[in-house]
Write a protein that holds these residues in place. Sequence first.
Motif, short mmCIF file in Angstrom:
data_model
loop_
_atom_site.label_atom_id
_atom_site.label_comp_id
_atom_site.label_asym_id
_atom_site.label_seq_id
_atom_site.Cartn_x
_atom_site.Cartn_y
_atom_site.Cartn_z
N ILE A 191 0.85 -1.20 0.00
CA ILE A 191 0.00 0.00 0.00
C ILE A 191 0.88 1.24 0.00
O ILE A 191 0.47 2.32 -0.47
CB ILE A 191 -0.98 -0.01 1.20
N GLY A 192 2.12 1.10 0.51
CA GLY A 192 3.07 2.20 0.41
C GLY A 192 3.44 2.47 -1.04
O GLY A 192 3.61 3.63 -1.45
N ASP A 207 -3.85 12.36 5.28
CA ASP A 207 -5.29 12.44 5.53
C ASP A 207 -6.09 12.25 4.24
O ASP A 207 -7.12 11.57 4.22
CB ASP A 207 -5.65 13.79 6.16
N ALA A 208 -5.61 12.87 3.15
CA ALA A 208 -6.30 12.74 1.86
C ALA A 208 -6.22 11.29 1.37
O ALA A 208 -7.18 10.76 0.79
CB ALA A 208 -5.68 13.69 0.84
N MET A 241 -4.92 1.50 3.67
CA MET A 241 -4.60 2.93 3.47
C MET A 241 -4.78 3.71 4.77
O MET A 241 -3.99 4.60 5.10
CB MET A 241 -5.46 3.51 2.35
N GLY A 242 -5.83 3.37 5.54
CA GLY A 242 -6.05 4.03 6.82
C GLY A 242 -4.93 3.76 7.80
O GLY A 242 -4.44 4.67 8.49
N ILE A 243 -4.50 2.50 7.87
CA ILE A 243 -3.41 2.12 8.77
C ILE A 243 -2.11 2.80 8.35
O ILE A 243 -1.37 3.34 9.18
CB ILE A 243 -3.25 0.59 8.79
N HIS A 248 2.09 6.83 9.49
CA HIS A 248 3.05 7.81 8.99
C HIS A 248 2.79 9.22 9.49
O HIS A 248 3.66 10.09 9.34
CB HIS A 248 3.07 7.79 7.46
N LYS A 249 1.64 9.44 10.08
CA LYS A 249 1.36 10.75 10.68
C LYS A 249 1.96 10.88 12.08
O LYS A 249 2.06 11.97 12.62
CB LYS A 249 -0.14 11.00 10.76
#
Length: 250
Positions: A191-192, A207-208, A241-243, A248-249
């Motif tokens: 997913i990265g 976030d996007a 994608m959420g994980i 990364h935030k």
Amino acid sequence: MNEGRPKALRIKEVADLVGISVRTLHHYDEIGLLTPDEVTGSGYRLYSNENLETLQQILFFKELGFPLKKIKEIINSPSFDREEALTLHRKMLLEKRNRLDQMIATVDKTIQYAKGEIDMSNKEKFEGFDFSENPYEQEARERWGDEAVDKANAKAASMTKEMQENFNNLYRKLADLRHESPSSEESQAAIGEWYVLLNKFGHYSYDAFKGLGQMYVDDERFTKNIDKFGDGLAVFMRDAMGIYADNHKK
């Protein structure tokens, strides 16, 4: 004699009349898309003639690719005009029929060509295919504005076949992982790669990126296209994608 108002139909009668499932009608009721005018004391849903007219509108819109959420917004709008909508349905269906007629003719020619009965130019092999219309474009313009969409279109127009194949290959890779945990090391690495690839065509904050994943599930058009690579892929990508974004935030 019982004249005037047509007899209300029970849900099973409506399902048999239209050719859809009772479960579909239950779902339409649950989401507030089509609520029967009457429910008896015994719990029977009774559909009026007006309910059937609304159902016809819903199915016309659905046939033309509108998501249920958008259909609900349209038919519940105070400015909704049934006659105007029917005129629009007719126009769009005629356009769809014309394109299908062209594609059928291309199939027929290709069969003859495969049998060695006729010659066929490369141009003739692709008559009827039309990728110029983007069903998401108007919605995107309303949501993000013309400038952002024009930039996105320019990016898409410049996409080479090699780039498109990169997207498809990554979809296939993710599809192979969709039964694994979205938080696994392999899932997160894949997913990265998706995050990096998307950012070659736009700028996605974490976030996007997470919001985009949610859209893959909320908008049935996205879900349908993504799940062509494997059932459940859209849900897997949303979770992964959420994980990825949350990690990364930090």
